[in-house]
Each structure stands twice: as structure tokens, then as C-alpha cells.
Enzyme design. Structure first.
Site, PDB file in Angstrom:
ATOM      1  N   ASP A 190       0.800  -1.214   0.000  1.00 13.86           N
ATOM      2  CA  ASP A 190       0.000   0.000   0.000  1.00 13.86           C
ATOM      3  C   ASP A 190       0.838   1.272   0.000  1.00 13.86           C
ATOM      4  O   ASP A 190       0.385   2.317   0.486  1.00 13.86           O
ATOM      5  CB  ASP A 190      -0.923   0.000   1.226  1.00 13.86           C
ATOM      6  CG  ASP A 190      -0.154  -0.059   2.542  1.00 13.86           C
ATOM      7  OD1 ASP A 190      -0.533   0.665   3.484  1.00 13.86           O
ATOM      8  OD2 ASP A 190       0.822  -0.822   2.638  1.00 13.86           O
ATOM      9  N   ARG A 247      11.030   4.163  -3.582  1.00 15.00           N
ATOM     10  CA  ARG A 247      11.491   2.803  -3.887  1.00 15.00           C
ATOM     11  C   ARG A 247      11.975   2.728  -5.329  1.00 15.00           C
ATOM     12  O   ARG A 247      13.023   2.156  -5.629  1.00 15.00           O
ATOM     13  CB  ARG A 247      10.351   1.771  -3.712  1.00 15.00           C
ATOM     14  CG  ARG A 247       9.717   1.760  -2.378  1.00 15.00           C
ATOM     15  CD  ARG A 247      10.601   1.093  -1.316  1.00 15.00           C
ATOM     16  NE  ARG A 247      10.230   1.573  -0.001  1.00 15.00           N
ATOM     17  CZ  ARG A 247       9.153   1.214   0.666  1.00 15.00           C
ATOM     18  NH1 ARG A 247       8.320   0.343   0.142  1.00 15.00           N
ATOM     19  NH2 ARG A 247       8.897   1.742   1.843  1.00 15.00           N
ATOM     20  N   LYS A 291      -6.459  -0.528   6.716  1.00 22.62           N
ATOM     21  CA  LYS A 291      -5.289  -0.344   7.558  1.00 22.62           C
ATOM     22  C   LYS A 291      -5.091   1.149   7.826  1.00 22.62           C
ATOM     23  O   LYS A 291      -5.356   1.993   6.963  1.00 22.62           O
ATOM     24  CB  LYS A 291      -4.068  -0.958   6.856  1.00 22.62           C
ATOM     25  CG  LYS A 291      -2.714  -0.544   7.431  1.00 22.62           C
ATOM     26  CD  LYS A 291      -2.013   0.348   6.448  1.00 22.62           C
ATOM     27  CE  LYS A 291      -0.720   0.946   6.962  1.00 22.62           C
ATOM     28  NZ  LYS A 291       0.362   0.683   6.008  1.00 22.62           N
ATOM     29  N   GLU A 297      -2.911  -0.438  13.804  1.00 23.75           N
ATOM     30  CA  GLU A 297      -1.453  -0.386  13.737  1.00 23.75           C
ATOM     31  C   GLU A 297      -0.870   0.759  14.555  1.00 23.75           C
ATOM     32  O   GLU A 297      -0.768   1.894  14.078  1.00 23.75           O
ATOM     33  CB  GLU A 297      -0.988  -0.246  12.269  1.00 23.75           C
ATOM     34  CG  GLU A 297       0.532  -0.213  12.126  1.00 23.75           C
ATOM     35  CD  GLU A 297       1.017  -0.111  10.679  1.00 23.75           C
ATOM     36  OE1 GLU A 297       0.173  -0.154   9.759  1.00 23.75           O
ATOM     37  OE2 GLU A 297       2.243   0.016  10.476  1.00 23.75           O
ATOM     38  N   GLU A 345       2.384   1.859  15.476  1.00 24.14           N
ATOM     39  CA  GLU A 345       3.805   1.575  15.296  1.00 24.14           C
ATOM     40  C   GLU A 345       4.657   2.450  16.199  1.00 24.14           C
ATOM     41  O   GLU A 345       4.560   3.685  16.160  1.00 24.14           O
ATOM     42  CB  GLU A 345       4.252   1.792  13.841  1.00 24.14           C
ATOM     43  CG  GLU A 345       5.775   1.666  13.701  1.00 24.14           C
ATOM     44  CD  GLU A 345       6.309   1.621  12.283  1.00 24.14           C
ATOM     45  OE1 GLU A 345       5.526   1.829  11.341  1.00 24.14           O
ATOM     46  OE2 GLU A 345       7.517   1.372  12.124  1.00 24.14           O
ATOM     47  N   LYS A 404      -1.596  -4.835  14.257  1.00 21.55           N
ATOM     48  CA  LYS A 404      -0.321  -4.775  13.519  1.00 21.55           C
ATOM     49  C   LYS A 404       0.656  -3.969  14.361  1.00 21.55           C
ATOM     50  O   LYS A 404       0.760  -2.739  14.206  1.00 21.55           O
ATOM     51  CB  LYS A 404      -0.511  -4.138  12.129  1.00 21.55           C
ATOM     52  CG  LYS A 404       0.801  -4.028  11.328  1.00 21.55           C
ATOM     53  CD  LYS A 404       0.525  -3.754   9.831  1.00 21.55           C
ATOM     54  CE  LYS A 404       1.829  -3.422   9.082  1.00 21.55           C
ATOM     55  NZ  LYS A 404       1.655  -3.381   7.614  1.00 21.55           N
ATOM     56  N   SER A 462       7.330  -4.884   9.835  1.00 14.60           N
ATOM     57  CA  SER A 462       8.751  -5.220   9.853  1.00 14.60           C
ATOM     58  C   SER A 462       9.639  -4.026  10.196  1.00 14.60           C
ATOM     59  O   SER A 462      10.808  -4.207  10.515  1.00 14.60           O
ATOM     60  CB  SER A 462       9.174  -5.820   8.511  1.00 14.60           C
ATOM     61  OG  SER A 462       8.644  -5.073   7.429  1.00 14.60           O
ATOM     62  N   GLY A 463       9.082  -2.810  10.169  1.00 13.10           N
ATOM     63  CA  GLY A 463       9.890  -1.633  10.498  1.00 13.10           C
ATOM     64  C   GLY A 463      11.093  -1.574   9.581  1.00 13.10           C
ATOM     65  O   GLY A 463      10.962  -1.759   8.387  1.00 13.10           O
ATOM     66  N   GLY A 464      12.252  -1.369  10.139  1.00 13.12           N
ATOM     67  CA  GLY A 464      13.450  -1.267   9.301  1.00 13.12           C
ATOM     68  C   GLY A 464      14.250  -2.552   9.256  1.00 13.12           C
ATOM     69  O   GLY A 464      15.398  -2.576   8.800  1.00 13.12           O
ATOM     70  N   SER A 522       2.727  -8.824   8.309  1.00  9.76           N
ATOM     71  CA  SER A 522       2.153  -7.859   7.374  1.00  9.76           C
ATOM     72  C   SER A 522       3.355  -7.020   6.946  1.00  9.76           C
ATOM     73  O   SER A 522       3.619  -5.944   7.485  1.00  9.76           O
ATOM     74  CB  SER A 522       1.082  -6.986   8.026  1.00  9.76           C
ATOM     75  OG  SER A 522       0.642  -6.005   7.094  1.00  9.76           O
ATOM     76  N   ARG A 568       8.383  -3.695   3.085  1.00  6.54           N
ATOM     77  CA  ARG A 568       9.778  -3.758   2.640  1.00  6.54           C
ATOM     78  C   ARG A 568      10.379  -5.143   2.853  1.00  6.54           C
ATOM     79  O   ARG A 568      11.128  -5.646   2.021  1.00  6.54           O
ATOM     80  CB  ARG A 568      10.601  -2.714   3.400  1.00  6.54           C
ATOM     81  CG  ARG A 568      10.347  -1.290   2.962  1.00  6.54           C
ATOM     82  CD  ARG A 568      11.003  -0.286   3.902  1.00  6.54           C
ATOM     83  NE  ARG A 568      10.227  -0.087   5.122  1.00  6.54           N
ATOM     84  CZ  ARG A 568      10.677   0.588   6.173  1.00  6.54           C
ATOM     85  NH1 ARG A 568      11.900   1.125   6.164  1.00  6.54           N
ATOM     86  NH2 ARG A 568       9.910   0.746   7.240  1.00  6.54           N
ATOM     87  N   TYR A 613       6.530   7.652   5.614  1.00  7.72           N
ATOM     88  CA  TYR A 613       5.890   6.965   4.486  1.00  7.72           C
ATOM     89  C   TYR A 613       5.682   7.925   3.340  1.00  7.72           C
ATOM     90  O   TYR A 613       5.272   9.060   3.591  1.00  7.72           O
ATOM     91  CB  TYR A 613       4.524   6.436   4.930  1.00  7.72           C
ATOM     92  CG  TYR A 613       4.557   5.000   5.415  1.00  7.72           C
ATOM     93  CD1 TYR A 613       5.531   4.566   6.311  1.00  7.72           C
ATOM     94  CD2 TYR A 613       3.613   4.093   4.993  1.00  7.72           C
ATOM     95  CE1 TYR A 613       5.553   3.262   6.748  1.00  7.72           C
ATOM     96  CE2 TYR A 613       3.628   2.782   5.434  1.00  7.72           C
ATOM     97  CZ  TYR A 613       4.613   2.379   6.313  1.00  7.72           C
ATOM     98  OH  TYR A 613       4.626   1.092   6.753  1.00  7.72           O
TER      99      TYR A 613
END
Lengths: 358, 358
Positions: A30, A39, A142, A183, A185, A225, A266-268, A295, A298, A358
Site C-alpha cells: 500500500d 522505492r 489499515k 497499527e 507503530e 499490527k 517489519s519496520g526497518g 504484514s 519492505r 511513508y
């Protein structure tokens, strides 16, 4: 009543449970137009719609990957895109047993008076937007709240505001047939140790579940998440077993058993790190009343992106790489991953970006 | 840190887990002098210390009873009493594999401005009292918070006050080596239906666990003593299966898996009702990451009291009556109770007293 049981209740419960099926997890695809641009820049690909479509088609038509996935989170543009054959992505996914989801938040804004803390926007007309997304085929949503650890962070304001935002988002989704992925985070940035991350994670999750209760959210029709509990990015690393221990303890102390599944971000972390940590959690011999799965954005796509590099002749190779990560994470949800899925150096590459936006 | 980890942490965790041993539960024998007076009055026995001592000796030396128990809650007077042989009750219990517990609250007082709602006293000097009780052999404590259901009840004030009182009590206990039993009793009085009770129970428990998190309580070293979820006392009864379903669902939505055991209060239920309901819960096929057991006062002692009637010659029969209920409830924690317990005089008798005050 305590939990709001609307007309979609049974469907929400069924969908949430399906997404949490052991052996499966979520591909987070997403990335907003701006984020996917970064990216693409890293592989020298132009950020235009056809390239964004080509990347997602590559991912969604990778042979063998569907059994490893229960859901894919999409950006709004992708929800309405089609394959080169003219088949809507959502149809392709649904037919393959993969539920389409949709990112519904509108990014973060600073909380005035704090030290760079943020809250998340997106509540305005959210109900109407959810209805449209449901019509388009989405069945889960999400919303990413972001908190940070610092000398005086996260502040009580940041915790309260983000928890309430998540709760309002969650109930609005449920009113309109979408399973909300909650989520909160907590960024890894910082030099704190794993105990500090654990303490903050427990405090934040306790606040989140209190807010969900106050807002009458049906927990059986939600997913969580969270971040894994790890040392800060500037601190020495620890083993997957230590991460697993702290993470599962934090979740056991805060996440009610009614929640069917926990789908980690997964974060970094590198692709391999994220998989090894998830695997260690599923091997932990302690009672876990929710499934623990992934979920990943990266951490599922990094090597695949590099292998593709935007070239049609690389698609098959890139898809094979993607399958490797999907299979590895599928095994990790069952505690069966034995490591070293791909000899690819990209798999071990840290994906950490300081102050990641993001 | 999130949870406070005192020097007693390992012991608290071990004791809480032991109390939750399947097949065992708690005998609540902590009636204050005033309350036991009412019980004794109902069987025409004088409320003097020897009679109070005789009753408790009858209970603690009943053949076969102790193996069904993991703990007994005592009133302060009883903590220091001895059997007629001169043996301390706490030693008899310990040798029988039963942990002595102690009631530490000082009863309820009204919350001004509410419609008869209350808060619980007992925080002053609680730390010192806990130390003394630990020295005397106690290893767990109990504090009863009381809420009620009405048109405007429980109020937010009542929920907040009682939740925070329980949290302060809990952490003070843990600082001093006692496992806190957290008891937020929602009275059964009223004409509400089971859904209303479920909604209120979920709201109250969510507030409790938020408060426990805020106060850094180590959940692995606590127990929960909630009401079962039932219709109000003035409403039509429902089956044990319906009670089990609503109760376990409420707990799934609010009680973190880190809590090792839930030990139900019996409220005004008859001995047989309480046992059947507990049994139904343990037969339910659903996620239950905590063991479900009993902490019964009236629902363990009613027939025993009537059979004894204060007479020496009735002791043996009274002890048999106690054994029958202990065995029945022990089986109920395993879901194997067949409803065939030899019903003592009064086993099916409702023990509901309107607006019950300890």
C-alpha cells in the site's frame, strides 16, 4: 452493548479469522504514490502509473505465492487497477484466496507542543470512503499510527490521541464492512534498550485496547499490527529468541484473546531478520491465544524490487525471489523456518531509514 | 519498565500459577466478624470467637477437602487462630498444599453524589499490613470492589474509582510478596438481561486492566475474581451453557493471557448453580488462555453450615457435606462434573440476598 454488532459482524469475524490462518500472512503493498516513488528511485525506475501497475502485477501474479498470503493491503490507486489482460487486481486476488485490503489513513501531522510527535489524519468522511472501498472489493483496512521513544516520549497526549484515532477508525470500518487492522507503530529510532521498548509497547497497547473498548469495537473482527519488541536502532542487536520473548510477553500482557491474529510490521528490519524473529515467536513454548503472522512491506519486497529493476526480462527472476520470501515467512508463522532462504545479499540488508516517513 | 518487578516477582508468579492448578480452587472463608455473625445467626449459633474458630477448624480439617483446594482466604482474626490441637491454621493449610490468603480491604463506603454506588477502603498503611500478613504465612490477598447495574449505573466515577483502588491495592501487595486477587464484583441485583450484564462486565474489566497497566502491576502474579455473566436477580434464569458463553466471551475480550487464572465469585448463586455454571465454562470449546476456577464462600459452605448447626456431633456430617461441594467444584474446573453430587440440605437453595452487604 459493549461491542457494536452491526450487520457485518459475522462477515468481519470470518474475514479476520481467515486473514489470521496459520501459514498465511499479509503483503503490505500500500505504498502511497510518494513512497513508492522513493522505492523506484532506488532502482532507477520512473514513478509513473504504468510502472506502479507493472510492479503490483509482478507481485500479484507471482506463481506459488497465493497459498502463503491471506491478504494484500493496497493503496487507493491500485484498488482500481487491472492486469495487462484487463482483469481487476481485486478480482485476481479474491479468486486466489487473497483478500484485498485498503490503506485509509491520510498520513501524519505534528502534534503542536510536542517534540516531533504526530497524530494520524483520515477520519473525515471515512465512513463514505469505506463504503466505496467495500463496493470496489476491499474487505479490510489499515491505519498507521506512529509513536516514538525518547527521553520524554511517547507523551501521554501522543498515546491518547493515537489510541483514540485508531479506535474511531476501527469502529467506522466495522460499521461499513471492513476489518480494521489496528497499527500503533512505535519507531525503532533511538538508543534505548529492549526493556524500554517493551515497557513503551505495553503502555501503548494497553491504551489502544482501552480505547477500542470505549468505542465499542468488536475485537473478534479486528487484527493488530504492532512493532516487534526490539532494541533501538542505535543499540546493540539481540537474538531472535530474545526479541521473541519480549514481544510475546508484551502481547500476552495487553492483547485480549478475542483478537484472532497479530500481523507484525517489519519496520526497518532486513527481510531475513524479520522472518527469523517471526519464526522464533512461533517456536516459543508459551500460550499464545492469537496467531502470530506477518504484514510486511519492505521485508517482503526488497530483494524482489532489486531483482526486477523495472525490466520486463527480469520479471520471472523477481517473481521467484518474491516466492522465496513468501515461503520463508509462511514457514515462520508455523515456526518451521530453517533460515537462509535466499543467498541473496539483499535479504540481509537492513531496511532501516532514520525518521522513516511513508 | 512496564510491570514492576520486585524481589518477590518469581514467587508471585509461582504462587499465582499454583492457585490456578486445574482441579483446584479457593475456599473463601474470609467473612468478617460481622458477616459471619449473620451466618451463625441463621443456624442459631452465638457469634463468639470459639464458634468462629470451631467453624473454620471444621472446614480446614475436613477429610478430602484440602486436595481440592489451592488456597483459602482468611479474615485477619483467623490468620492467627489455631486448631484445638494448638496447631496454627496457616500451618495446617500449608501442610495440606493450600496457600493461605488474607482479606485486606476495609469494606465499602458510599460515593457522594452517586445513586448508592461505593468505593472500597483499605489503602492506608496497606504496605505495612501486607508485610505483617506475609510474616504470618499469607501468600495472597483479596480486595473486593463493588459495582451495580442500574439505569445510570455503574457510573464512570464508580468504574474509575474502583478500578484504580484495585490497582493501587494490587501493586502494594506485590511490593510485599502477596499475590493480589483482583475482585471487581458487579452485583446481580436488578431486572437487566444477560446482555446488559455482559456489556457492563466488559466495560468494568477493560477499565481494571487499563488501571493495572497504569500502575505497573505484574499480571503474571495476579488473579482475577469476577462475577459470572448472568441475568439480573429479578430476570428469568438462563441455562449454564448460556452463562458460560457470555462469561467466557466477556473475559476473552478483556483479560490478557498473562493472567494465569480466573477464580469466580458465586454471588447469590446456589451451590449447585455455581458448580454447574463453572462446569459449563470449562466444557466450552473456545480460547481460554487462563484457567477457570472457583473462589466460593457461600457456594461452598451453605450446606456445611446447615448440617453443622453449631453442634459437635454434626461435625463429621458437615465435613462430608463440604467434601461433596469441594469435589464437585474440583470436577467443574475440569469440565467433568456430572451433576451427581450428593445434594446436601440447601445445596440448591439460592443464596441471593438483595443488595448484599458483607
Amino acid at each position: 452493548m459493549s461491542a457494536f454488532v452491526g450487520k457485518y459482524a459475522d462477515e468481519l469475524i470470518k474475514t479476520a479469522k481467515y486473514i489470521a490462518t496459520p501459514g498465511k500472512g499479509i503483503l503490505a503493498a500500500d505504498e502511497s504514490t510518494g513512497t513508492i516513488g522513493k522505492r523506484f528511485a532506488s532502482i532507477n525506475v520512473e514513478n509513473i502509473e504504468s510502472n506502479r501497475q507493472a510492479l503490483r502485477e509482478l507481485l500479484f501474479t507471482s506463481p506459488g505465492t497465493f497459498p502463503c498470503l491471506s491478504g494484500v493491503i493496497l493503496f487507493e490507486e491500485t484498488l482500481y487497477q487491472k492486469t495487462s489482460d484487463g482483469k481487476p487486481f481485486v478480482d485476481l486476488l479474491m479468486e486466489s484466496g487473497v483478500i484485498p485490503g485498503i490503506k485509509v489513513d491520510k498520513g501524519v501531522v505534528d502534534l503542536a507542543g510536542t517534540n516531533g510527535e504526530t497524530t494520524t489524519q483520515g477520519l473525515d468522511s471515512l465512513g463514505t470512503r469505506c463504503q466505496e472501498y467495500y463496493k470496489a472489493g476491499a474487505r479490510f483496512a489499515k491505519w498507521r499510527a506512529v509513536l516514538k521513544i525518547g527521553a520524554t516520549e511517547p507523551s501521554e497526549l501522543s498515546i491518547q490521541d493515537n489510541a483514540k484515532g485508531l479506535a474511531r477508525y476501527a469502529i467506522i470500518c466495522q460499521e461499513n464492512g471492513l476489518v480494521p487492522i489496528v497499527e500503533p507503530e512505535i519507531l525503532t529510532d533511538g538508543s534505548h534498550d529492549i526493556k524500554q521498548c517493551a515497557a513503551v509497547t505495553e503502555t501503548v497497547l494497553a491504551a489502544v485496547y482501552k480505547a477500542l473498548n470505549e468505542h465499542h469495537v468488536l475485537l473478534e473482527g479486528t487484527l493488530l499490527k504492532p512493532n516487534m519488541v526490539t532494541p533501538g536502532s542505535d543499540s546493540p542487536k539481540v537474538t531472535p529468541e530474545v526479541i521473541a520473548d519480549y514481544t510475546v510477553t508484551a502481547l500476552r500482557r495487553t492483547v485480549p484473546p478475542a483478537v484472532p491474529g497479530i500481523v507484525f510490521l517489519s519496520g526497518g528490519q532486513s527481510e531475513e531478520e524479520a522472518t527469523l524473529n517471526l519464526n522464533a515467536m512461533n517456536k516459543l513454548d508459551v500460550l499464545k491465544p492469537w496467531t502470530l503472522t506477518f504484514s510486511f512491506g519492505r521485508a517482503l519486497q526488497q530483494s524482489t524490487l532489486k531483482a526486477w529493476a523495472g525490466k520486463t526480462e527480469n520479471v520471472a527472476k523477481a517473481q521467484a525471489t518474491f516466492l522465496t520470501r513468501c515461503k520463508a515467512n509462511s514457514d515462520a508463522t508455523l515456526g518451521k523456518y530453517t533460515g537462509g532462504a535466499s543467498g541473496d545479499s539483499a535479504a540481509s540488508e537492513s531496511l532501516y531509514v532514520k525518521g522513516y516517513k511513508y | 519498565m512496564s510491570a514492576f518487578t520486585s524481589k518477590f516477582a518469581d514467587e508471585l508468579i509461582a504462587n499465582a500459577a499454583y492457585i490456578g492448578t486445574p482441579g483446584k480452587g479457593i475456599l473463601a472463608a474470609d467473612e468478617s466478624t460481622g458477616t459471619i455473625g449473620k451466618r451463625l445467626a441463621s443456624i442459631n449459633v452465638e457469634n463468639v470467637e470459639t464458634n468462629r474458630r470451631n467453624l473454620r477448624e471444621l472446614l480446614f480439617t475436613a477429610p478430602g477437602a484440602l486436595p481440592c483446594l489451592s488456597g483459602v482466604i482468611l479474615f485477619e482474626e483467623t490468620l492467627y487462630q489455631k486448631s484445638s490441637d494448638g496447631k496454627l491454621f496457616v500451618d495446617i493449610l500449608k501442610e495440606g498444599g493450600v496457600l493461605p490468603g488474607i482479606k485486606v480491604d476495609k469494606g465499602t463506603v458510599e460515593l457522594a453524589g452517586t445513586n448508592g454506588e461505593t468505593t472500597t477502603q483499605g489503602l492506608d498503611g496497606l504496605g505495612d499490613r501486607c508485610k505483617k500478613y506475609y510474616e504470618a504465612g499469607a501468600r495472597f490477598a483479596k480486595w473486593r470492589a463493588v459495582l451495580k447495574i442500574g439505569e445510570n449505573e455503574p457510573s464512570e466515577l464508580s468504574i474509575h474509582e474502583n478500578a484504580y483502588g484495585l490497582a493501587r491495592y494490587a501493586v502494594i501487595c506485590q511490593e510485599n510478596g502477596l499475590v493480589p486477587i483482583v475482585e471487581p464484583e458487579i452485583l446481580v441485583d436488578g431486572s437487566h438481561d444477560i446482555q446488559k450484564c455482559a456489556a457492563v462486565t466488559e466495560r468494568v474489566l477493560a477499565a481494571c486492566y487499563k488501571a493495572l497497566s497504569d500502575h505497573h502491576v505484574l499480571l503474571e502474579g495476579t488473579l482475577l475474581k469476577p462475577n459470572m455473566v448472568t441475568p439480573g436477580s429479578d430476570s428469568p434464569k438462563v441455562s449454564p451453557e448460556v452463562i458460560a458463553e457470555h462469561t467466557v466471551r466477556a473475559l476473552q475480550r478483556t483479560v490478557p493471557a498473562a493472567v494465569p487464572a480466573i477464580v469466580f465469585l458465586s454471588g447469590g448463586q446456589s451451590e449447585e448453580e455455581a458448580t454447574k455454571n463453572l462446569n459449563a465454562m470449562n466444557q466450552l470449546k473456545t480460547k481460554k488462555p487462563w484457567s477457570l476456577s472457583f473462589s466460593f464462600g457461600r457456594a461452598l459452605q451453605q450446606s456445611t453450615l446447615k448440617t453443622w448447626a453449631g453442634k459437635e456431633e454434626n461435625v463429621k456430617a458437615a465435613q462430608e457435606a463440604l467434601y461433596v461441594r469441594c469435589k464437585a467444584n474440583s470436577e467443574a474446573t475440569l469440565g467433568t462434573y456430572k451433576g451427581d453430587a450428593k445434594l446436601g440440605d440447601g445445596a440448591a437453595e439460592s443464596l441471593h440476598v438483595k443488595d448484599y452487604k458483607y
